[in-house]
Design an enzyme around this catalytic site. Structure first.
Site, PDB file in Angstrom:
ATOM      1  N   ARG A  19       0.974  -1.401  -0.324  1.00 33.88           N
ATOM      2  CA  ARG A  19      -0.202  -0.315   0.422  1.00 33.88           C
ATOM      3  C   ARG A  19       1.069   1.541  -0.443  1.00 33.88           C
ATOM      4  O   ARG A  19       0.753   2.209  -0.181  1.00 33.88           O
ATOM      5  CB  ARG A  19      -0.709   0.191   1.352  1.00 33.88           C
ATOM      6  CG  ARG A  19      -2.439  -0.583   0.516  1.00 33.88           C
ATOM      7  CD  ARG A  19      -2.862  -0.342   2.040  1.00 33.88           C
ATOM      8  NE  ARG A  19      -3.150  -1.529   3.225  1.00 33.88           N
ATOM      9  CZ  ARG A  19      -3.063  -1.997   4.633  1.00 33.88           C
ATOM     10  NH1 ARG A  19      -4.047  -0.739   4.837  1.00 33.88           N
ATOM     11  NH2 ARG A  19      -2.946  -2.124   5.554  1.00 33.88           N
ATOM     12  N   GLN A  77      14.433 -14.013   4.691  1.00 32.65           N
ATOM     13  CA  GLN A  77      12.891 -14.882   4.237  1.00 32.65           C
ATOM     14  C   GLN A  77      12.401 -14.488   3.108  1.00 32.65           C
ATOM     15  O   GLN A  77      12.201 -13.590   2.836  1.00 32.65           O
ATOM     16  CB  GLN A  77      11.956 -14.443   5.530  1.00 32.65           C
ATOM     17  CG  GLN A  77      10.248 -15.313   5.468  1.00 32.65           C
ATOM     18  CD  GLN A  77       9.685 -14.753   6.051  1.00 32.65           C
ATOM     19  OE1 GLN A  77       9.339 -13.528   5.711  1.00 32.65           O
ATOM     20  NE2 GLN A  77       8.676 -14.996   6.574  1.00 32.65           N
ATOM     21  N   GLY A 145      -5.138  -8.935  15.287  1.00 34.80           N
ATOM     22  CA  GLY A 145      -5.464 -10.142  15.502  1.00 34.80           C
ATOM     23  C   GLY A 145      -6.665  -9.967  16.882  1.00 34.80           C
ATOM     24  O   GLY A 145      -5.768  -8.562  17.903  1.00 34.80           O
ATOM     25  N   GLU A 160      -6.730 -13.944  14.779  1.00 30.36           N
ATOM     26  CA  GLU A 160      -6.740 -13.313  13.150  1.00 30.36           C
ATOM     27  C   GLU A 160      -8.125 -12.577  13.327  1.00 30.36           C
ATOM     28  O   GLU A 160      -8.919 -13.816  12.500  1.00 30.36           O
ATOM     29  CB  GLU A 160      -6.010 -14.416  11.855  1.00 30.36           C
ATOM     30  CG  GLU A 160      -4.212 -14.036  12.703  1.00 30.36           C
ATOM     31  CD  GLU A 160      -3.872 -13.096  13.162  1.00 30.36           C
ATOM     32  OE1 GLU A 160      -3.723 -11.638  11.696  1.00 30.36           O
ATOM     33  OE2 GLU A 160      -3.558 -12.287  14.285  1.00 30.36           O
ATOM     34  N   ASN A 175      -4.077  -7.258  19.479  1.00 35.17           N
ATOM     35  CA  ASN A 175      -2.615  -7.844  18.963  1.00 35.17           C
ATOM     36  C   ASN A 175      -1.752  -6.883  18.485  1.00 35.17           C
ATOM     37  O   ASN A 175      -1.863  -6.139  16.962  1.00 35.17           O
ATOM     38  CB  ASN A 175      -2.154  -8.845  18.681  1.00 35.17           C
ATOM     39  CG  ASN A 175      -0.911  -9.462  18.600  1.00 35.17           C
ATOM     40  OD1 ASN A 175       0.345  -9.023  19.136  1.00 35.17           O
ATOM     41  ND2 ASN A 175      -0.706  -9.800  17.309  1.00 35.17           N
ATOM     42  N   ASN A 232       1.671   1.819   7.107  1.00 35.14           N
ATOM     43  CA  ASN A 232       0.622   1.066   5.774  1.00 35.14           C
ATOM     44  C   ASN A 232       0.775   1.853   4.846  1.00 35.14           C
ATOM     45  O   ASN A 232       1.188   1.062   3.522  1.00 35.14           O
ATOM     46  CB  ASN A 232      -0.355   0.082   6.602  1.00 35.14           C
ATOM     47  CG  ASN A 232      -0.493  -0.760   7.348  1.00 35.14           C
ATOM     48  OD1 ASN A 232       0.469  -2.194   6.836  1.00 35.14           O
ATOM     49  ND2 ASN A 232      -1.316  -0.905   8.269  1.00 35.14           N
ATOM     50  N   ARG A 338      28.067  24.487   0.919  1.00 41.83           N
ATOM     51  CA  ARG A 338      28.001  23.432   0.283  1.00 41.83           C
ATOM     52  C   ARG A 338      29.113  22.133   0.486  1.00 41.83           C
ATOM     53  O   ARG A 338      29.602  22.537   1.524  1.00 41.83           O
ATOM     54  CB  ARG A 338      27.966  23.829  -1.629  1.00 41.83           C
ATOM     55  CG  ARG A 338      26.933  24.441  -1.648  1.00 41.83           C
ATOM     56  CD  ARG A 338      27.165  24.437  -3.355  1.00 41.83           C
ATOM     57  NE  ARG A 338      27.966  23.303  -4.251  1.00 41.83           N
ATOM     58  CZ  ARG A 338      28.410  23.370  -4.967  1.00 41.83           C
ATOM     59  NH1 ARG A 338      29.047  24.315  -5.727  1.00 41.83           N
ATOM     60  NH2 ARG A 338      28.886  22.512  -5.785  1.00 41.83           N
ATOM     61  N   ALA A 385      34.033  41.857  -2.057  1.00 43.32           N
ATOM     62  CA  ALA A 385      32.542  41.701  -2.804  1.00 43.32           C
ATOM     63  C   ALA A 385      32.825  41.445  -4.383  1.00 43.32           C
ATOM     64  O   ALA A 385      34.072  41.924  -4.636  1.00 43.32           O
ATOM     65  CB  ALA A 385      31.927  42.465  -2.391  1.00 43.32           C
ATOM     66  N   SER A 410      37.979  43.751  -3.836  1.00 47.20           N
ATOM     67  CA  SER A 410      36.304  43.181  -4.549  1.00 47.20           C
ATOM     68  C   SER A 410      36.315  43.126  -5.992  1.00 47.20           C
ATOM     69  O   SER A 410      37.445  43.898  -6.938  1.00 47.20           O
ATOM     70  CB  SER A 410      35.022  44.844  -4.935  1.00 47.20           C
ATOM     71  OG  SER A 410      35.301  44.922  -3.322  1.00 47.20           O
TER      72      SER A 410
HETATM   73  C1  UD1 Z   1      -0.044  -9.264  12.358  1.00 47.32           C
HETATM   74  C2  UD1 Z   1      -0.275 -10.481  13.267  1.00 47.32           C
HETATM   75  C3  UD1 Z   1      -1.858  -9.440  13.895  1.00 47.32           C
HETATM   76  C4  UD1 Z   1      -1.523  -8.406  14.299  1.00 47.32           C
HETATM   77  C5  UD1 Z   1      -0.852  -7.197  13.414  1.00 47.32           C
HETATM   78  C6  UD1 Z   1      -0.500  -6.121  13.501  1.00 47.32           C
HETATM   79  C7  UD1 Z   1      -0.022 -12.326  12.525  1.00 47.32           C
HETATM   80  C8  UD1 Z   1      -0.397 -13.714  12.114  1.00 47.32           C
HETATM   81  N1  UD1 Z   1      -1.212 -11.650  13.008  1.00 47.32           N
HETATM   82  O1  UD1 Z   1      -0.965  -9.906  11.531  1.00 47.32           O
HETATM   83  O2  UD1 Z   1      -2.775 -10.035  15.021  1.00 47.32           O
HETATM   84  O3  UD1 Z   1      -2.781  -7.694  15.007  1.00 47.32           O
HETATM   85  O4  UD1 Z   1       0.133  -8.082  13.368  1.00 47.32           O
HETATM   86  O5  UD1 Z   1      -0.165  -5.371  13.092  1.00 47.32           O
HETATM   87  O6  UD1 Z   1       0.916 -12.440  13.122  1.00 47.32           O
HETATM   88  N2  UD1 Z   1       5.823 -10.201   8.340  1.00 47.32           N
HETATM   89  C9  UD1 Z   1       7.424 -10.368   7.786  1.00 47.32           C
HETATM   90  N3  UD1 Z   1       7.092 -12.156   6.674  1.00 47.32           N
HETATM   91  C10 UD1 Z   1       6.464 -12.167   6.518  1.00 47.32           C
HETATM   92  C11 UD1 Z   1       4.805 -11.488   7.222  1.00 47.32           C
HETATM   93  C12 UD1 Z   1       5.215 -10.289   7.665  1.00 47.32           C
HETATM   94  O7  UD1 Z   1       8.532 -10.325   7.835  1.00 47.32           O
HETATM   95  O8  UD1 Z   1       6.157 -13.519   6.253  1.00 47.32           O
HETATM   96  C13 UD1 Z   1       6.292  -8.674   9.246  1.00 47.32           C
HETATM   97  C14 UD1 Z   1       5.657  -7.490   7.939  1.00 47.32           C
HETATM   98  O9  UD1 Z   1       6.463  -7.348   6.855  1.00 47.32           O
HETATM   99  C15 UD1 Z   1       5.390  -6.775   8.609  1.00 47.32           C
HETATM  100  C16 UD1 Z   1       4.979  -7.885  10.227  1.00 47.32           C
HETATM  101  O10 UD1 Z   1       5.578  -8.967   9.684  1.00 47.32           O
HETATM  102  O11 UD1 Z   1       6.710  -5.836   9.799  1.00 47.32           O
HETATM  103  C17 UD1 Z   1       3.528  -8.000  10.335  1.00 47.32           C
HETATM  104  O12 UD1 Z   1       3.242  -8.179   9.373  1.00 47.32           O
HETATM  105  P1  UD1 Z   1       1.708  -7.800   8.774  1.00 47.32           P
HETATM  106  O13 UD1 Z   1       1.018  -8.900   7.138  1.00 47.32           O
HETATM  107  O14 UD1 Z   1       1.678  -6.290   8.259  1.00 47.32           O
HETATM  108  O15 UD1 Z   1       0.905  -8.406   9.266  1.00 47.32           O
HETATM  109  P2  UD1 Z   1      -0.754  -9.058   9.307  1.00 47.32           P
HETATM  110  O16 UD1 Z   1      -0.152 -10.414   9.315  1.00 47.32           O
HETATM  111  O17 UD1 Z   1      -1.894  -8.638   9.293  1.00 47.32           O
HETATM  112 CA    CA Z   2      -0.252  -5.093   9.485  1.00 47.54          CA
END
Ligand code: UD1
Ligand code: CA
Length: 465
Positions: A19, A77, A145, A160, A175, A232, A338, A385, A410
């Protein structure tokens, strides 16, 4: 309570942030001049973690480049299979042999404060918990969540949004995604995660129900929702920019800095300002800028990655980048310093003066209309100047060297490479191509001549009969 339990930090930063509508990974976007990830790392650093693991995915190399630091490692990852999978990747890369507590948080939640994390760790230790997490109550829980509790208020699990039934969706305690978990328990719990949910992902949140089932204490700590907002979208980022700006100004006010118009002061997170300095309207201090005590920044000033020592006065419309200014200087109005401008104590730089990669010694003055580039200028020099160092022949940028107590008249041009010795005078309107020995006068013979009556004759010639 065991304050000596080793701490590891895992920062999840693999997501793209669709987004944001950006080619750059979300955690690279800057808030108050610092990448989002940098804010999170700055919040955890004072906790003194033994290890910090950043889980990277999108634009992994670029994210690694902004976050490099001592005790920091990265885990890749390659595919985003959920928050549980992300922590598994961190475990496998850097936490296999780790004993202690693991603090897990996100790279896109930049307002989180060290004190809040410390509170979470303290509660975790005080209750000998196997897992502790922050919780928060929000008006609109969409997307989060939900925290599900038993009738006695005991934590049961996290559900979730996409897996929740209507009554669960109605819960407003959510959460924020920040946990402290015993490393050994976490390592085993991650292996038990299953992707049996609406998104087919490995949910880190499922570890909470496992902790409850273990019969060991599980703790939740409330946090203000404002502190755990994630970024986001660009709109989120813009809103947080204003919040961070307010916080930063408040911190400087508390430390003895005056702001004539706090709403228009844009001070980056890492900027330092000494006490009794006065910051006027529309001042931008960017990057790693340090301003000393007792300075006065009158307003409409842009300073990036520069050091300004005590008692310096900066008048309106001055732009300074990557430069060093000693104490008690006066700059502006309308001056540009600069990269590589290095001014000694008590230097005066006035209107329409541009300085680049040049050293000006103590008490030297360039008060009007000058370009000084690639020059080494001594102390107590007066630059007249309209003086210009001609420092570029289309290929190289040779230096101009000016000794102490020199007077440059100058409208002079110093054609580099050229050296002017101590105490020399360069006459007004000189084009200097050769070195000047100390104490000498340099000038170009340009006799001024007169033609008596010339004006009247000219007018006669132009007059229409
Ligand atoms: C997650 C939580 C949710 C919580 C919310 C808060 C889980 C399953 N859910 O939601 O309970 O309320 O965050 O924002 O954990 N990320 C990775 N790798 C992945 C997935 C995510 O690095 O495979 C990172 C994302 O870049 C991000 C963060 O983890 O910074 C959260 O990921 P996002 O997808 O926003 O979380 P949700 O699943 O929506
Ligand atoms: Ca999120």
């Amino acid at each position: 309570m065991n304050i000596s339990t080793p701490l590891a930090v895992v920062v999840l930063a693999a997501g793209q942030g669709t987004r944001m509508k950006s080619a750059r990974a979300k955690v690279l976007h800057e808030l108050a001049g610092r990448p989002l990830l940098g804010h999170v790392l700055a919040a955890v650093a004072p906790l003194g973690p033994a290890r910090t693991v950043v889980v990277v995915g999108h634009q992994a190399d670029a994210v690694r480049a902004v976050a490099a630091g001592p005790g920091l490692s990265f885990a890749l990852q390659a595919e985003q299979r959920g928050t549980g999978d992300a922590v598994r990747v961190a475990r496998d890369a850097a936490l296999r042999d780790f004993e202690g507590d693991v603090l897990i948080l996100y790279g896109d939640v930049p307002l989180l404060e060290t004190a809040t994390l410390r509170g979470l760790l303290d509660a975790h230790h005080a209750t000998s918990a196997v897992l502790s997490l922050l919780v928060t109550a929000v008006e609109d829980p969409t997307g989060y969540g939900r925290i599900v509790r038993d009738t006695a208020g005991g934590l049961l699990r996290i559900v979730e949004q996409k897996d929740a039934d209507a009554p669960t969706r109605a819960l407003r305690e959510v959460n924020p995604g920040i946990y402290c978990i015993d490393a050994a328990f976490l390592a085993a719990a991650l292996d038990r995660l299953q992707p049996n949910n609406a998104q087919g992902e490995l949910y880190l949140t499922d570890v909470v129900a496992q902790a409850v089932a273990s019969g060991r204490p599980v703790t939740s700590q409330p946090v203000a929702p404002d502190e755990v907002v994630g970024v986001n979208s660009r709109a989120d980022l813009a809103a947080l920019e204003a919040v961070v700006r307010g916080r930063t100004v408040a911190r400087h006010l508390a430390a003895g800095v005056s702001f004539l118009d706090p709403a228009t002061a844009h001070i980056d997170a890492e900027v330092e300002i000494g006490a009794d300095t006065i910051v006027g309207p529309w001042v931008q201090l960017r990057g790693r800028t340090r301003i000393g005590r007792d300075c006065r920044l009158h307003g409409n000033v842009f300073i990036a990655d520069s050091e300004i020592a005590d008692g310096t006065e900066i008048k309106p419309f001055v732009v300074i980048s990557e430069s060093r200014i000693a104490a008690s200087c006066t700059l502006g109005p309308f001056a540009q310093l600069r990269p590589g401008a290095d001014l000694g104590r008590g230097v005066h730089v006035g209107n329409f003066v541009e300085i680049k990669k040049s050293i000006l010694g103590e008490g030297t003055k360039a008060n009007h209309l000058a370009y000084l580039g690639d020059a080494t200028i001594g102390s107590a020099v007066n630059i007249g100047a309209g003086t210009i160092t001609s420092n570029y022949d289309g290929f190289a940028k040779p230096r101009t060297v000016i000794g102490d107590r020199v007077q440059i008249g100058s409208d002079s041009q110093l054609v580099a490479p050229v050296t002017v010795g101590d105490d020399a005078y360069v006459a007004t309107g000189t084009t200097l191509r050769h070195d000047v020995e100390p104490g000498a006068l340099a000038f170009n013979p340009k006799p001024d001549q007169r033609r008596a009556g010339w004006v009247e004759a000219f007018r006669q010639r132009r007059r229409v009969p």
